[in-house]
Write an enzyme that holds these catalytic residues in place. Structure first.
Site, PDB file in Angstrom:
ATOM      1  N   SER A 320       6.661   4.898 -12.050  1.00 38.97           N
ATOM      2  CA  SER A 320       6.417   4.124 -10.790  1.00 38.97           C
ATOM      3  C   SER A 320       7.862   3.906 -10.048  1.00 38.97           C
ATOM      4  O   SER A 320       7.720   3.523  -8.817  1.00 38.97           O
ATOM      5  CB  SER A 320       5.640   2.912 -10.820  1.00 38.97           C
ATOM      6  N   ASP A 340       0.161  -1.115   7.681  1.00 41.05           N
ATOM      7  CA  ASP A 340      -1.025  -0.676   7.407  1.00 41.05           C
ATOM      8  C   ASP A 340      -1.639  -0.963   5.839  1.00 41.05           C
ATOM      9  O   ASP A 340      -0.794  -0.856   4.830  1.00 41.05           O
ATOM     10  CB  ASP A 340      -1.081   0.881   7.534  1.00 41.05           C
ATOM     11  N   CYS A 376       0.924  -0.791  -6.866  1.00 43.74           N
ATOM     12  CA  CYS A 376      -0.317  -0.365  -6.696  1.00 43.74           C
ATOM     13  C   CYS A 376      -0.330   1.167  -6.639  1.00 43.74           C
ATOM     14  O   CYS A 376       0.187   1.711  -5.664  1.00 43.74           O
ATOM     15  CB  CYS A 376      -0.934  -0.796  -5.315  1.00 43.74           C
TER      16      CYS A 376
END
Length: 605
Positions: A320, A340, A376
């Site tokens: 990540s 967004d 995420c």
């Protein structure tokens, strides 16, 4: 009377033949003497002088190595080597046998070392045993008339003051190899001289080695030195001050403990390497002595790979941590825009495969900032689909991944940033769209080194300014005592907008300091730290391995963490990897915190 006359006549007939024979023999002798005296006189004079007079090299003392604060790391101590001069061996077999009886070294080892020396260096000593004891010296001296050609060399031996600490960075020294001799284009080295074999000792060997001296000596028929006729003193090597802080290095290595992995810390203001730790370490005091073949093979074949400098040679999926790259590409291109939102319900169905998020319950509705803070996966899967692998690769290259950093250490790896053209060329296969999802979160084909990740986070902290990573802080000239500071070198600016870096830095600050951030364990009371956690799956091993085996440590994920501090005015950037350490938040982040706090406490004082 008649018989006597016949003998006389026969002798008279043979006399001319005898005269001719005598004359021819005399001519042959004259020609041979003339050849030896007139044509070969120079050769034999040189041979005679070389047996009587020899010019022997005097090895210089190597320069010392210090840390940036003047703490001594490497110095020289007296030592003695047992050597053989091939030209002086009167009876090779019996001499070798006698030496083995005296000091216990095997005939095979001696012959192996002698065989490695070319005949072009008959008077150069060949070391057959390093660092002999005083007892062994006394035995050799007492029997020197029985072992002509065997000599004791007084030398300086390299010693590293802090044990195995920073062994991969410092490296080690050893007798020059035949291959190294063949590759030198000048006469600054000679058989038997000590040169750097790895690390700083190798890359900065010309600075540390110094210049050899010579002495003209007279020897007897056994090669024993009788008189010295002239000496040209050697010039000691220059001292090197490394950029590392030995106290900070100790903090990093203690924090790694018995774990395999690496820690790299960089001064964000100039590129100085403040820490370079790689575990497991090796004993460079031992390697600076000559190992026997079995000892070297055991070290090379050790499954923990202690000789591998994981900081620059270890290649790992960044996990990540790579989301920094994907986020930068998304912000720059608006795919998706920072505001967004994407709904994460614990995974994403793409084609026939379900791509899981690390959080099975999902993250809910998240935009870029929270996607970075909470790491995420689903958000970055969607970003990867919109961006495509080649656009992600473009920003990875801009940020310095997929290429050597140019650090002044040997054998740095470049890692790998995959593209559609790379896969077609390397594997002969077309790119599969689903592979981009893995790339977007730092899995799949992506490979990076810890020093690259340290450079990555340093570039982000500096809003795109990139400095050449440098291990040397200064060099002290032994002739005038002056220290010459190695200047910092800006090697370019990342082609990314300032606004993008501000968004990234704010999100990385949130990873450590906001509620729900994956790097909360690195939160510090000393300074505000920004960072990114990473977990690199050992995916290639899992499909064919039982669940029971997967519980073993060797199949656990690698733990990563990159960080910089203070967020408002960065002074240090750190990259940590703990092999099979599990989650980056638990295993790697605390190490980075200790290094950062150690540095900032020192800076404040």
């Amino acid at each position: 009377m008649l018989e006597h006359q016949e003998d006389l006549n026969d002798l008279q007939r043979r006399f001319p033949i005898l005269i001719v024979f005598v004359i021819l023999t005399f001519l042959i002798l004259v020609i041979r003497i003339g050849y030896l005296q007139l044509i070969m006189s120079g050769y034999f004079r040189e041979l005679s002088e070389s047996n009587r007079l020899r010019s022997l090299p005097i090895e210089p003392y190597r320069g010392l190595i210090f840390d940036r604060n003047g703490e001594l790391l490497a110095h020289n101590v007296p030592g003695f080597h047992l050597s053989v001069i091939l030209e002086d061996l009167k009876n090779k077999e019996s001499t070798i046998k006698r030496v083995t009886e005296l000091i216990g070294i095997s005939e095979k080892d001696i012959n192996t070392r002698l065989a490695a020396r070319k005949d072009t260096y008959p008077f150069a000593p060949v070391r057959i045993k390093e660092n002999i004891s005083r007892k062994e010296m006394a035995v050799i001296e007492a029997n020197k008339l029985d072992i002509p050609g065997v000599v004791i060399e007084a030398v300086s031996r390299r010693e590293y003051r802090h044990g195995n600490m920073a062994s991969h960075l410092l490296g080690y020294v050893g007798e020059i190899t035949q291959a190294q001799l063949d590759n030198f284009e000048d006469d600054s080295v000679y058989p038997g001289i000590t040169v750097g074999q790895d690390g700083i000792e190798k890359t900065h060997d010309p600075i540390l080695r110094g210049t050899a001296g010579y002495k003209q000596v007279e020897v007897d028929a056994y090669g024993h030195e009788m008189n010295v006729f002239g000496v040209r003193e050697p010039v000691r090597g220059n001292d090197i001050y490394l950029a590392i802080d030995v106290n900070l290095q100790r903090i990093a290595e203690d924090a790694l403990g018995n774990e395999s992995g690496a820690v790299v810390a960089i001064d964000t203001t100039n590129g100085d390497i403040l820490v370079m730790a790689s575990h497991p370490t090796y004993d460079h005091n031992l390697l600076s002595k000559r190992l026997y073949a079995k000892e070297w093979e055991a070290l090379v074949n050790d499954p923990s790979k202690p000789l591998n400098n994981r900081a620059i040679q270890g290649v790992y999926p960044p996990g990540s941590v790579f989301k920094i790259v994907t986020a930068a590409a998304a912000i720059e291109t608006g795919a998706p825009a920072p505001e967004d939102k994407i709904f994460c319900k614990g995974g994403l169905q793409f084609g026939r495969r379900f791509y899981r998020d690390w959080k099975a319950a999902g993250h809910g509705s998240v935009a870029l900032h929270r996607a970075i803070v909470e790491s995420c996966d689903v958000y970055f899967y969607n970003a990867g689909i919109k961006l495509g692998v080649d656009r992600i690769a473009d920003y990875a290259f801009r940020l310095g991944l997929g290429a050597q950093t140019g650090i002044d250490l040997p054998s740095e790896k470049a890692g790998l940033i995959p593209t559609t053209s790379w896969k077609l060329s390397a594997r002969g296969e077309e790119w599969i769209a689903g592979e981009t999802l893995s790339i977007a979160i730092g899995q799949g084909y992506v490979l990076t080194t810890p020093v690259q990740l340290a450079m990555l986070i340093s570039s982000v902290a500096n809003s795109g300014v990139r400095y050449q990573p440098n291990t040397v802080w200064a060099v002290k000239d032994r002739l005038n005592g002056e220290k010459y500071r190695f200047p910092s070198a800006e090697i370019g600016r990342v082609e990314i907008k300032e606004e993008t870096f501000q968004i990234l830095k704010n999100a990385l600050r949130g990873v450590v300091n906001e509620q729900g951030g994956t790097g909360g364990i690195a939160r510090s009371a000393i300074a505000e730290i920004g960072g990114k956690t990473g977990t690199a799956q050992v995916v290639a091993l899992k499909p064919n391995i039982s669940k029971e085996l997967l519980k073993e440590k060797r199949f656990k994920d690698h733990a990563l963490f990159v960080a910089f501090a203070p967020v408002s005015e960065p002074k240090i950037a750190v990259a940590v990897i703990v092999e099979h350490g599990g989650k980056g938040s638990a295993a790697a982040a605390p190490i980075a915190k200790k290094v950062i706090e150690g540095h900032l406490k020192n800076v404040k004082h």
